[in-house]
Design an enzyme around this catalytic site. Structure first.
Site, mmCIF file in Angstrom:
data_model
loop_
_atom_site.group_PDB
_atom_site.id
_atom_site.type_symbol
_atom_site.label_atom_id
_atom_site.label_comp_id
_atom_site.label_asym_id
_atom_site.label_seq_id
_atom_site.Cartn_x
_atom_site.Cartn_y
_atom_site.Cartn_z
ATOM 1 C CG ASP A 86 36.758 -35.687 -10.190
ATOM 2 O OD1 ASP A 86 35.853 -35.866 -9.351
ATOM 3 O OD2 ASP A 86 36.758 -36.249 -11.301
ATOM 4 C CG ASP B 64 32.980 -35.814 -12.644
ATOM 5 O OD1 ASP B 64 34.152 -35.727 -12.268
ATOM 6 O OD2 ASP B 64 32.544 -36.812 -13.249
ATOM 7 C CB SER C 260 36.472 -35.755 -15.364
ATOM 8 O OG SER C 260 37.022 -36.407 -14.266
ATOM 9 C CG HIS C 261 40.697 -35.108 -14.210
ATOM 10 N ND1 HIS C 261 39.863 -36.021 -14.813
ATOM 11 C CD2 HIS C 261 41.855 -35.150 -14.887
ATOM 12 C CE1 HIS C 261 40.516 -36.604 -15.807
ATOM 13 N NE2 HIS C 261 41.721 -36.102 -15.876
ATOM 14 C CE LYS D 259 36.650 -41.920 -11.796
ATOM 15 N NZ LYS D 259 36.367 -42.105 -13.222
ATOM 16 C CG ASP E 194 34.026 -39.303 -11.363
ATOM 17 O OD1 ASP E 194 34.875 -38.394 -11.176
ATOM 18 O OD2 ASP E 194 33.746 -39.751 -12.490
ATOM 19 N NE ARG E 195 39.529 -38.841 -12.561
ATOM 20 C CZ ARG E 195 40.576 -38.942 -13.339
ATOM 21 N NH1 ARG E 195 41.761 -38.533 -12.921
ATOM 22 N NH2 ARG E 195 40.471 -39.425 -14.559
HETATM 23 C C1 G16 Z 1 37.614 -41.593 -16.721
HETATM 24 C C2 G16 Z 1 37.073 -42.983 -16.514
HETATM 25 C C3 G16 Z 1 38.012 -43.779 -15.667
HETATM 26 C C4 G16 Z 1 39.423 -43.770 -16.252
HETATM 27 C C5 G16 Z 1 39.877 -42.335 -16.435
HETATM 28 C C6 G16 Z 1 41.252 -42.188 -17.079
HETATM 29 O O1 G16 Z 1 37.623 -40.929 -15.487
HETATM 30 O O2 G16 Z 1 35.802 -42.920 -15.886
HETATM 31 O O3 G16 Z 1 37.497 -45.074 -15.575
HETATM 32 O O4 G16 Z 1 40.316 -44.433 -15.419
HETATM 33 O O5 G16 Z 1 38.935 -41.657 -17.240
HETATM 34 O O6 G16 Z 1 41.186 -42.463 -18.417
HETATM 35 P P1 G16 Z 1 42.373 -42.221 -19.431
HETATM 36 O O7 G16 Z 1 43.567 -42.920 -18.861
HETATM 37 O O8 G16 Z 1 41.865 -42.832 -20.690
HETATM 38 O O9 G16 Z 1 42.620 -40.748 -19.521
HETATM 39 P P2 G16 Z 1 37.075 -39.456 -15.307
HETATM 40 O O10 G16 Z 1 37.159 -39.195 -13.832
HETATM 41 O O11 G16 Z 1 37.996 -38.586 -16.129
HETATM 42 O O12 G16 Z 1 35.690 -39.477 -15.846
#
Ligand code: G16
Length: 597
Positions: A287, A289, A117-118, A388, A291-292
């Site tokens: 981000d 991938d 992800s990010h 997302k 999705d954000r």
């Molecule tokens: C993932 C999940 C999201 C979640 C985020 C933060 O996002 O898909 O639903 O809100 O992690 O999670 P945490 O607070 O447990 O770090 P992504 O964009 O990182 O795949």
């Protein structure tokens, strides 16, 4: 004929998928023998052997370091386990929302997404492997628990070590594999299916007029060297006519150009700086991938993600897709501010409060109970897919701008006037010692569960708050009745303000403690107050109550959202000519918060 080999391995005990897949340092995947192979085999093992010979799996990633190696392993292990067909993005590239779209379109059994992800990439950065199911959404806990159980006892895996695919060649490559039916690997354009889906959701003619018509607006989109670059180029620039220079950092890089591909005001600082110049009316960043998303208005006006989903909900009729499907319900994750609740209440829509993690929205969508949802962590999306979707969120905002013919700032301020404003902040304490973090949470929970806690009053400065509810958030899925416990410690005060403590599920080392604060203001005269001043007493109470700094040895958060507020507040105050006061606040904030994640 490709040969199948069975390799002896040892089980790992640390492959429990987190909020969104298994995320570790690249070195963990590279240096531990069979580490990636074990996890991939554990994923494939959850697909029933009888299903595999008819099964299609979609594979794609955000282009980060080690992605191509992992894809070759997925190909080799899939072939050896009797999977029939893989659909892979060109050069391995496919955004998380596009993978979700393709799984649904191809009626695939699921998909494997290579992303952290990010989180930063490169040889010393992070890597991640995530499994999505046939609905297109992240595997629910029942399945991730099964994957974890298998990984803890795995003694061997099956692989075709000689099988190699050319990820750069669009088209089908077929291989004869031992006893199985021919195994097909299909390399597809990364964007085509996703673009076709978006054409059916939005009014592309209206968006084209907005972006390239006589009275067009200027947009600036920052792909942050992540996966969204090719999507933005093809859809927003080539198809909707936005000039080529309106999209930047559009070539995916293995290390994201050495930056964090994290769309917030800290890591998308270049975009913020450019937006402040006033040349662009709308800005967004994505981000790694895809999705954000982060949305900005002219002069860098910041839209808080919790507000973003609320604004889309309040203007949902600007999006043709919802005119067709109707609005079945809204949802947010528990720590996300209550801005969406205010819209749901006013417009009489059902609202669901779920644990953190997009996977919890999926069941509600599949059951026809949910149309639009969002999270404070820069995630916004709808039931068009089961992830997302950053670019979808941007086109949703552009649809609202096209309909309302107002600026981002005007739309946001009008929203607060109508629905009130939720002031929100999040403090992150990253890579804290895991034992210390767990002990702090345990002791805090014990204190909260003391019968005398409810009704207790806490004061800071001239503000006093009385505890109305104190619990460890648990969620019962209204569709299948499954219960998810321990989703965050929640203290709700009698005025509706909330203080929440939660351990992150996406970190790759140690523990990350998140502290979320949410406070609602209905009085239209007060909605432009300094967020720091509004939230400071609640932060103070939360830190004293938890002894967070003392317990973790930290003096402040690794990062916090105050900087976000300061940017917004700077905007408001510039208008009100109190610039020097804001600079003073910013300087003070920088003393207390470091913004390197
Ligand atoms: C993932 C999940 C999201 C979640 C985020 C933060 O996002 O898909 O639903 O809100 O992690 O999670 P945490 O607070 O447990 O770090 P992504 O964009 O990182 O795949």
């Amino acid at each position: 004929m490709v040969k199948i080999t069975t390799v002896k391995t040892k089980p790992y005990t640390d492959q429990k998928p987190g909020t969104s897949g298994l995320r570790k340092r690249v070195t963990v995947f590279q240096q531990n023998q069979h580490y990636a192979e074990n996890f991939i085999q554990s994923i494939i093992s959850v697909i029933e052997p009888a299903e595999r010979q008819a099964a299609t799996l979609v594979v794609g990633g955000d282009g980060r370091f080690f992605m191509k190696d992992a894809i070759q392993l997925i190909v080799q292990i899939s072939a050896a386990n009797g999977i029939n067909h893989l659909v892979i993005g060109h050069n391995g590239i496919m955004s998380t929302p596009a993978v979700s779209c393709v799984i649904r379109k191809r009626k695939a059994v699921g998909g494997i997404i290579l992303t952290a992800s990010h989180n930063p990439g490169g040889p010393n950065g992070d890597f991640g492997i995530k499994y999505n199911i046939s609905s297109g959404g992240p595997a629910p806990e029942g399945i991730t628990n099964k994957i974890f159980e298998i990984s803890k006892s795995l003694q061997e895996y099956h692989i075709c070590p000689d099988l190699k695919v050319d990820l750069s060649k669009i088209g089908k490559q077929t291989f004869e594999v031992d006893t199985f039916k021919p195994f097909t690997v299909e390399i597809v354009d990364s964007v085509d299916d996703y673009a076709e889906m978006l054409r059916g959701i939005f009014d592309f003619a209206a968006l084209k007029e907005l972006l390239s018509g006589a009275n067009h607006i200027n947009v600036r989109l920052d792909a942050m060297h992540g996966v969204v670059g090719p999507y933005v180029k093809k859809i927003v620039c080539e198809e909707l006519g936005s000039p080529a220079n309106s999209a930047v950092n559009c070539v995916p890089q293995e290390d994201f150009g050495g930056h964090h591909p994290d769309p917030n005001l800290t890591y998308a600082a270049d975009l913020v700086k450019t937006m402040k110049g006033g040349e662009y009316d709308f800005g967004a960043a994505f981000d790694g991938d895809g999705d954000r998303n982060m949305v900005l208005g002219k002069h860098g006006f910041f839209v808080n993600p919790s507000d973003s989903v609320a604004v889309i909900a309040a203007n949902i009729k600007s999006i043709p897709y919802f005119q067709k499907t109707g609005v079945k319900g809204l949802a947010r994750s528990m720590p996300t501010s209550g801005a969406l609740d205010n819209v749901a209440k006013t417009l009489q829509m059902d609202l669901y409060e779920t644990p953190t993690g997009w996977k919890f929205f999926g069941n509600l969508m599949d059951a026809g109970k949910l149309s639009l949802c969002g999270e404070e962590s820069f995630g916004t999306g709808s039931d068009h897919i089961r992830e997302k979707d950053g670019l979808w969120a941007v086109l949703a905002w552009l649809s609202i701008l096209a309909t309302r013919k107002q600026s981002v700032e005007e739309i946001m301020k009008d929203h607060w006037q109508k629905f009130g404003r939720n002031f929100f902040t999040r403090y992150d304490y990253e890579e804290v010692d895991s034992d210390a973090a767990n002990k702090m949470m345990k002791d805090l929970e014990a204190a909260m569960f003391d019968p005398s806690f409810k009704g207790k009053k806490f004061s800071s400065g001239d503000k006093t708050y009385e505890v109305a509810i104190a619990d460890n958030f648990a969620y019962t899925d209204p569709v299948d009745g499954s219960v998810s416990k321990n989703q965050g410690l929640r203290i709700i005060f009698s005025d509706g303000s909330r203080v929440i403590f939660r351990l992150s599920g996406t970190g790759s080392a140690g523990a990350t403690i998140r502290l979320y604060i949410d406070s609602y203001e209905k009085d239209a005269q007060k909605i432009y107050q300094d967020p720091q001043a509004i939230l400071a007493p609640l932060v103070d109470i939360a830190l004293k109550l938890s002894q967070l700094h003392e317990r973790t040895g930290r003096t402040g958060p690794t990062s916090c959202f105050f900087v976000l507020f300061c940017f917004f507040f700077l905007n408001v105050c510039l208008i009100n000519s109190c610039h020097s006061f804001v600079c003073h606040i910013l300087t003070n904030m920088e003393r207390h918060c470091t913004f390197s994640s």
